[in-house]
Design a protein around this motif. Structure first.
Motif, PDB file in Angstrom:
ATOM      1  N   UNK A   1       0.823  -1.212   0.000  1.00 53.52           N
ATOM      2  CA  UNK A   1       0.000   0.000   0.000  1.00 53.52           C
ATOM      3  C   UNK A   1       0.856   1.260   0.000  1.00 53.52           C
ATOM      4  N   UNK A   2       2.001   1.211   0.719  1.00 47.87           N
ATOM      5  CA  UNK A   2       2.803   2.423   0.817  1.00 47.87           C
ATOM      6  C   UNK A   2       3.881   2.534  -0.229  1.00 47.87           C
ATOM      7  N   UNK A   3       4.048   1.535  -1.064  1.00 49.59           N
ATOM      8  CA  UNK A   3       5.143   1.548  -2.024  1.00 49.59           C
ATOM      9  C   UNK A   3       4.977   2.622  -3.091  1.00 49.59           C
TER      10      UNK A   3
ATOM     11  N   UNK B   1       3.262   8.698  -6.427  1.00 46.75           N
ATOM     12  CA  UNK B   1       2.062   9.519  -6.582  1.00 46.75           C
ATOM     13  C   UNK B   1       2.327  10.966  -6.178  1.00 46.75           C
ATOM     14  N   UNK B   2       3.148  11.158  -5.139  1.00 45.19           N
ATOM     15  CA  UNK B   2       3.494  12.515  -4.740  1.00 45.19           C
ATOM     16  C   UNK B   2       4.323  13.211  -5.822  1.00 45.19           C
ATOM     17  N   UNK B   3       5.233  12.464  -6.449  1.00 47.63           N
ATOM     18  CA  UNK B   3       6.040  13.047  -7.520  1.00 47.63           C
ATOM     19  C   UNK B   3       5.173  13.431  -8.713  1.00 47.63           C
TER      20      UNK B   3
ATOM     21  N   UNK C   1      10.157   6.662  -9.976  1.00 47.59           N
ATOM     22  CA  UNK C   1       9.558   7.958  -9.626  1.00 47.59           C
ATOM     23  C   UNK C   1      10.327   9.156 -10.158  1.00 47.59           C
ATOM     24  N   UNK C   2      11.655   9.113 -10.136  1.00 48.50           N
ATOM     25  CA  UNK C   2      12.422  10.279 -10.559  1.00 48.50           C
ATOM     26  C   UNK C   2      12.381  10.503 -12.063  1.00 48.50           C
TER      27      UNK C   2
ATOM     28  N   UNK D   1      -8.732  10.998 -10.617  1.00 46.38           N
ATOM     29  CA  UNK D   1      -8.539  10.919  -9.181  1.00 46.38           C
ATOM     30  C   UNK D   1      -7.289  10.105  -8.858  1.00 46.38           C
ATOM     31  N   UNK D   2      -6.745  10.270  -7.636  1.00 43.40           N
ATOM     32  CA  UNK D   2      -5.520   9.527  -7.270  1.00 43.40           C
ATOM     33  C   UNK D   2      -5.679   8.011  -7.378  1.00 43.40           C
ATOM     34  N   UNK D   3      -6.884   7.492  -7.053  1.00 43.44           N
ATOM     35  CA  UNK D   3      -7.034   6.036  -7.137  1.00 43.44           C
ATOM     36  C   UNK D   3      -6.961   5.546  -8.578  1.00 43.44           C
ATOM     37  N   UNK D   4      -7.365   6.372  -9.541  1.00 45.77           N
ATOM     38  CA  UNK D   4      -7.248   5.977 -10.948  1.00 45.77           C
ATOM     39  C   UNK D   4      -5.787   5.979 -11.382  1.00 45.77           C
ATOM     40  N   UNK D   5      -5.025   6.984 -10.916  1.00 45.95           N
ATOM     41  CA  UNK D   5      -3.595   7.013 -11.232  1.00 45.95           C
ATOM     42  C   UNK D   5      -2.879   5.809 -10.628  1.00 45.95           C
ATOM     43  N   UNK D   6      -3.212   5.492  -9.366  1.00 43.53           N
ATOM     44  CA  UNK D   6      -2.606   4.318  -8.725  1.00 43.53           C
ATOM     45  C   UNK D   6      -2.979   3.039  -9.477  1.00 43.53           C
TER      46      UNK D   6
END
Length: 608
Positions: free
Chosen positions: A61-63, A68-70, A102-103, A125-130
């Motif tokens: 979940x946290x990986x 997503x923040x980037x 991410x970079x 939405x963020x869940x779609x990006x994830x």
């Protein structure tokens, strides 16, 4: 030794837990981008480890949080960018392996998200990006209805295609493929990508062009059967010079994965191969087994098992043993005969015409049970398909009202097939339909009083439609039991008698005499003087009778060797004054060079 082995396994487990997520492979397969890299196959132990151990021990979940923040940081700087600057940013080269870093990959995700926002008018939405990120990592993701899985899959496809990975988006039917393609095509164009959709009716040329696009929408069956056709043609070493439809597979994003990989996986996808004619010995055995299966009594000789397959009872096996004594095929002396007999039961009693197949131009054509579409290039397994053909086109001859050399008018009855079984099926279907109609009417009254659910009404209506389809099938079988003359003519061959079982071979041969044909050969100097619709006068050799032929076709090419061309004409012979084979000549024009004989305009073997 045991401790060392345990320690190595623990070390391998820890390395798996701490290893970075899988990278997207640049396995492009388009003719426009012919780079290919092989993917290492997954072993069964590796699959078990991933699915049953790592998935449970290593939470993920946290990986994706840093990624997503980037993406969010990069997206903030794109809102004020004009379209030309955004297009230049899209054109920045990026390796496929870097997309999930991410970079490096966050900027590309942010650019695609901004293009989608400008094309659709709203941000994902963020869940779609994830969801898109997890799809590119090879995971299976579930979104509830309304959470936007179509756009999430589109985001994954656009990001992958933007770095040179050709993408197949797999759907369950043509409607969804065409709908989703229409949604994503403007976004793909804004990113400089090509998007296409392949439907069931698409030609091979259209498919080749579509497979060369960056993103292809198609159903699972279309993709699989195009791949199988390519393999078949490659094995046959076709000399047609046509390239393959597909040139490989890179990345597939599967929509409605439960339907594609579970529901549709229950039916094997088999592409029929061009095969030689069925050997006469096998065909004779298949006919005998079909007749045997048709005469078995339900419950006493045959019964359905829990899976809905017909099986022989002990009494049926005893009957088979007695009947097989007169069969000459080697399989009649082995235990394989029981399997073949149960296959015949499925062909006769299990696979229903107008449901599992239809007869089209005298050939059995399969019907896709999921979509109702015809599948002319597919067949059942050897033996089953042949026995279905025999069952669909066979029957016991009840009456033959004609003899060889008889003249029959169009519409006259030629052969009458026994309809005892079909009439019994029709009666049973009629009783079932009446009972279901009465039950449906009663339950609709209960529904108005909220005593039963709408689902029960829906189930009843579905059962009623199936019963009506069975009733219509039996009625159609009875209507087709009488074989009638398609035109007036004489019967020249008669290959069937009362009490015999007919199969796929012609029953009789009928020659039309109400319309005769004449082929006339002229020298090249007459070319252009004769036109379609002209009337040409002929003289019969023996009777000296004058005959008028109307020109129906003219050969548009002159034979260089003989310097001649051919003219075809038809003679109205409804009064039956002439017979096929009458010798004639064309009086007058010196350009006509040969005599002729009148022939029948239509002749052929008639089968059921």
């Amino acid at each position: 030794m045991g401790d060392a082995l345990h320690g190595s396994r623990l070390a391998g487990l820890l390395s798996r837990l701490t290893s970075p997520p899988p990278r997207l492979k640049a396995f492009a397969r388009s003719r426009l981008r012919p780079v290919q890299r092989k993917l290492a196959p997954l072993s069964r132990p590796r699959l078990v480890l991933d699915e049953w151990l790592i998935w449970r021990l290593a939470g993920q979940k946290g990986q994706l949080a840093p990624y997503l923040e980037a993406i969010a940081r990069h997206a903030d700087g794109l809102h004020g960018m004009d379209d030309s600057a955004l297009a230049r940013a899209v054109a920045t080269p990026l390796r496929a392996e870097q997309v999930l870093e991410p970079e490096m990959g966050a900027a590309r995700f942010a650019i695609v998200l901004e293009v989608m926002r400008r094309q659709t008018g709203f941000a994902l939405r963020p869940n779609q990006t994830e969801c898109a990120l997890r799809l590119l990592q090879g995971e299976c993701v579930e979104l509830r209805t309304g959470e936007g899985k179509t756009l999430a899959a589109a985001l994954a496809a656009l990001v992958a295609a933007s770095v040179g990975v050709s993408v197949h988006v797999v759907t369950v039917n043509d409607y969804l493929a065409e709908r989703d393609h229409g949604l994503i095509a403007p976004m793909a164009a804004a990113l400089g990508l090509f998007c296409a959709v392949i439907l069931q009716g698409s030609s091979d040329a259209e498919k080749r062009a579509a497979y060369d696009c960056d993103i292809v929408y198609a159903t699972n069956k279309t993709l699989v059967f195009d791949h199988l056709r390519d393999l078949r043609e490659a094995r046959a070493m076709s000399s047609s010079g046509q390239p393959r439809r597909q040139t490989g597979q890179a990345l597939a994003i599967v929509d409605e994965v439960d339907s594609v990989l579970i529901d549709d996986a229950t039916v094997p996808m088999i592409l029929s191969e061009p095969a030689a004619a069925t050997p006469a010995a096998d065909l004779a055995l298949f006919r005998a087994l079909t007749e045997f299966a048709r005469n078995l009594a339900p419950e006493r000789d045959r019964a359905l098992d829990r899976q809905g397959n017909w099986r022989l009872s002990l009494g049926g096996i005893d009957q088979l043993e007695r009947r097989a004594k007169g069969w000459l095929h080697p399989a009649a002396r082995t235990t394989e005969l029981i399997d073949l007999a149960e296959t015949a039961l499925m062909a006769v009693h299990g696979l229903k015409e107008e449901v599992a197949y239809i007869l089209l131009d005298g050939q059995v054509v399969l019907v896709d049970q999921g979509t109702g579409r015809l599948m002319p290039d597919r067949k059942w397994s050897y033996g089953l398909h042949q026995m279905v053909e025999i069952a669909a086109r066979s029957g016991i001859v009840a009456h033959v009202p004609v003899l060889r050399a008889d003249f029959v008018a169009a519409g006259d009855a030629l052969v009458q097939i026994d309809t005892t079984l079909a009439e019994a099926d029709l009666r049973v279907a009629g009783i079932t339909v009446a009972a279901l109609e009465e039950r449906l009417s009663r339950n609709e009254g209960l529904l108005e009083r909220n005593l039963i659910s709408r689902d029960e009404i829906g189930t009843l209506r579905a059962e009623l439609e199936l019963a009506r389809a069975e009733q219509a099938r039996a009625a159609t079988h009875i209507a087709r039991a009488t074989i009638r003359a398609p035109f007036a003519g004489y019967i020249t061959e008669l290959g069937v008698a009362e009490g015999e079982m007919i199969g796929m071979e012609p029953l009789l041969r009928l020659i039309e005499v109400s319309l005769l044909r004449a082929e006339m050969v002229y020298r090249a100097d007459a070319f252009g003087a004769i036109r379609t619709g002209d009337e040409i006068t002929l003289h019969a050799e023996l009777s000296a009778e004058t005959i008028t032929a109307r020109v129906t076709a003219i050969d548009r090419f002159i034979d260089a060797a003989s310097n001649t061309f051919t003219v075809a004409g038809e003679i109205d012979n409804r009064d039956l004054a002439l017979v096929s084979g009458t010798a004639c000549h064309v009086p007058g024009p010196a350009s006509y060079i040969s005599a002729l004989r009148l022939c029948s305009a239509s002749a052929g073997g008639l089968s059921r």
